[in-house]
Write a protein that holds these residues in place. Structure first.
Motif, PDB file in Angstrom:
ATOM      1  N   GLU A  91       0.884  -1.159   0.000  1.00  0.00           N
ATOM      2  CA  GLU A  91       0.000   0.000   0.000  1.00  0.00           C
ATOM      3  C   GLU A  91       0.921   1.209   0.000  1.00  0.00           C
ATOM      4  N   ARG A  95       0.881  11.441   2.028  1.00  0.00           N
ATOM      5  CA  ARG A  95       0.258  12.302   3.044  1.00  0.00           C
ATOM      6  C   ARG A  95       0.673  13.753   2.871  1.00  0.00           C
ATOM      7  N   GLY A 100      -5.219  10.387  10.740  1.00  0.00           N
ATOM      8  CA  GLY A 100      -5.269   8.934  10.897  1.00  0.00           C
ATOM      9  C   GLY A 100      -4.098   8.350  11.654  1.00  0.00           C
ATOM     10  N   SER A 101      -3.535   7.277  11.108  1.00  0.00           N
ATOM     11  CA  SER A 101      -2.505   6.525  11.838  1.00  0.00           C
ATOM     12  C   SER A 101      -1.236   7.351  12.034  1.00  0.00           C
ATOM     13  N   ASP A 176      -4.741  12.824   2.526  1.00  0.00           N
ATOM     14  CA  ASP A 176      -3.850  11.676   2.291  1.00  0.00           C
ATOM     15  C   ASP A 176      -4.601  10.658   1.443  1.00  0.00           C
ATOM     16  N   LYS A 178      -4.228   6.346  -0.476  1.00  0.00           N
ATOM     17  CA  LYS A 178      -3.510   5.079  -0.651  1.00  0.00           C
ATOM     18  C   LYS A 178      -3.586   4.662  -2.112  1.00  0.00           C
ATOM     19  N   ASP A 198     -13.167   5.789  -0.250  1.00  0.00           N
ATOM     20  CA  ASP A 198     -12.728   4.679   0.606  1.00  0.00           C
ATOM     21  C   ASP A 198     -11.223   4.723   0.833  1.00  0.00           C
ATOM     22  N   THR A 199     -10.492   5.296  -0.087  1.00  0.00           N
ATOM     23  CA  THR A 199      -9.026   5.196  -0.054  1.00  0.00           C
ATOM     24  C   THR A 199      -8.311   6.548   0.068  1.00  0.00           C
ATOM     25  N   CYS A 200      -9.098   7.612   0.140  1.00  0.00           N
ATOM     26  CA  CYS A 200      -8.514   8.960   0.273  1.00  0.00           C
ATOM     27  C   CYS A 200      -9.176   9.657   1.458  1.00  0.00           C
ATOM     28  N   ARG A 201      -8.458  10.612   2.049  1.00  0.00           N
ATOM     29  CA  ARG A 201      -9.132  11.545   2.960  1.00  0.00           C
ATOM     30  C   ARG A 201      -9.388  12.822   2.182  1.00  0.00           C
ATOM     31  N   ARG A 217     -15.674   5.045   9.639  1.00  0.00           N
ATOM     32  CA  ARG A 217     -14.767   4.563  10.686  1.00  0.00           C
ATOM     33  C   ARG A 217     -15.142   5.142  12.050  1.00  0.00           C
TER      34      ARG A 217
HETATM   35  N1  UDP Z   1      -5.941   3.623   3.501  1.00  0.00           N
HETATM   36  C1  UDP Z   1      -6.588   2.716   2.683  1.00  0.00           C
HETATM   37  N2  UDP Z   1      -6.535   1.388   3.004  1.00  0.00           N
HETATM   38  C2  UDP Z   1      -5.855   0.910   4.067  1.00  0.00           C
HETATM   39  C3  UDP Z   1      -5.202   1.837   4.904  1.00  0.00           C
HETATM   40  C4  UDP Z   1      -5.255   3.182   4.586  1.00  0.00           C
HETATM   41  O1  UDP Z   1      -7.188   3.088   1.690  1.00  0.00           O
HETATM   42  O2  UDP Z   1      -5.844  -0.311   4.282  1.00  0.00           O
HETATM   43  C5  UDP Z   1      -5.986   5.055   3.185  1.00  0.00           C
HETATM   44  C6  UDP Z   1      -6.857   5.821   4.163  1.00  0.00           C
HETATM   45  O3  UDP Z   1      -8.176   5.952   3.677  1.00  0.00           O
HETATM   46  C7  UDP Z   1      -6.171   7.161   4.224  1.00  0.00           C
HETATM   47  C8  UDP Z   1      -4.697   6.845   3.958  1.00  0.00           C
HETATM   48  O4  UDP Z   1      -4.686   5.577   3.318  1.00  0.00           O
HETATM   49  O5  UDP Z   1      -6.644   8.008   3.181  1.00  0.00           O
HETATM   50  C9  UDP Z   1      -3.851   6.814   5.205  1.00  0.00           C
HETATM   51  O6  UDP Z   1      -4.440   5.943   6.130  1.00  0.00           O
HETATM   52  P1  UDP Z   1      -3.867   5.773   7.613  1.00  0.00           P
HETATM   53  O7  UDP Z   1      -2.525   5.134   7.527  1.00  0.00           O
HETATM   54  O8  UDP Z   1      -3.977   7.057   8.327  1.00  0.00           O
HETATM   55  O9  UDP Z   1      -4.740   4.643   8.267  1.00  0.00           O
HETATM   56  P2  UDP Z   1      -6.227   4.665   8.823  1.00  0.00           P
HETATM   57  O10 UDP Z   1      -6.355   5.878   9.691  1.00  0.00           O
HETATM   58  O11 UDP Z   1      -7.069   4.683   7.602  1.00  0.00           O
HETATM   59  O12 UDP Z   1      -6.277   3.355   9.550  1.00  0.00           O
END
Ligand code: UDP
Length: 237
Positions: A91, A95, A100-101, A176, A178, A198-201, A217
């Protein structure tokens, strides 16, 4: 016209079908939503159609800007013909603003502006919780060659520039996102998977309202409305 054949794979948000052409697959987007490594489950009405259309719209934009992608043709509201690839098991996370994480890991309040764009790699393995890895792990495990990783990083930064600029025009801040890449049978790297709420903020530029999967979430209201708003701002319907 490729003919849909047997299902090859079912993931959390998409199904993939073989076609009578070995170089092509059909992706079918589901309304199912999961978070926290599949521990939280639900459905978001019309998500499959919205993510299909948003992804294809953005993939077309990126290919016009010189990024090779797996996109071939939108077949229906939920289904798209794509080039068959072997997914690189990473992945690729880009960012612009802390959230998030990263916010959790580094103790940075969400919304903190950082001095530069941050690129991260996670190894795609649900059972392990998609652990973060660096280029040494990637080389040691043979997940991608050094040359491939260089190409992936260059594409990721270029995609970030193109998407951030484009989204800004419709008052969306790209916090951010993915990405996933795949290899065609001749080894060519292409952008694969999806680019969607689903994959972007996505934050509204003015109000900073969240218009993405964080609403699911974090048990916020009007998740469907946020997804629909993204479709409307991008495609106008
Ligand atoms: N993300 C994703 N799939 C994953 C993990 C993250 O599409 O399995 C995307 C998520 O939506 C965000 C970015 O990647 O836009 C960064 O995610 P983060 O590492 O902050 O993890 P999260 O908070 O989503 O667990």
């Amino acid at each position: 016209m490729a003919v849909k054949m047997e299902q090859m794979y079912e993931g959390k948000a998409k199904k993939v079908f073989a076609t009578d052409d070995p170089g092509l697959c059909i992706v079918s987007y589901k309304d199912d939503a999961t978070a926290f490594d599949g521990k939280k489950k639900g459905t978001i009405a019309d998500k499959g159609e919205i993510n299909n259309r948003v992804t294809n719209h953005l993939m077309k934009l990126l290919s016009e800007q010189g990024i090779p992608t797996h996109f071939v043709e939108e077949l229906s509201a939920r289904e798209t013909l794509v080039k068959r690839v072997t997914i690189v098991p990473l992945e690729v996370i880009v960012r612009n603003i802390a959230a998030g994480s990263l916010s959790k890991r580094l103790g940075l309040p969400e919304g903190t502006k950082m001095g530069a764009t941050v690129l991260e790699f996670c190894y795609k393995d649900d059972a392990l919780g998609d652990p973060m890895v660096n280029e040494y792990h990637i080389a040691a495990m043979g997940w991608a060659s050094a040359e491939e990783l260089e190409t992936i990083a260059a594409y990721a930064f270029k995609i970030n520039e193109a998407l951030s600029l484009y989204l800004k025009e419709v008052n969306i801040e790209l916090i951010d996102f993915k990405l996933e890449f795949g290899r065609l049978s001749d080894g060519t790297l292409v952008l694969a998977d999806e680019i969607s709420p689903d994959t972007c903020r996505f934050w509204d530029s003015k109000t900073r309202e969240k218009l993405d999967k964080d609403r699911f979430r974090r048990d916020m209201d009007d998740i469907e409305g946020a997804y629909r708003e993204i479709l409307k701002r991008l495609i106008g319907q």
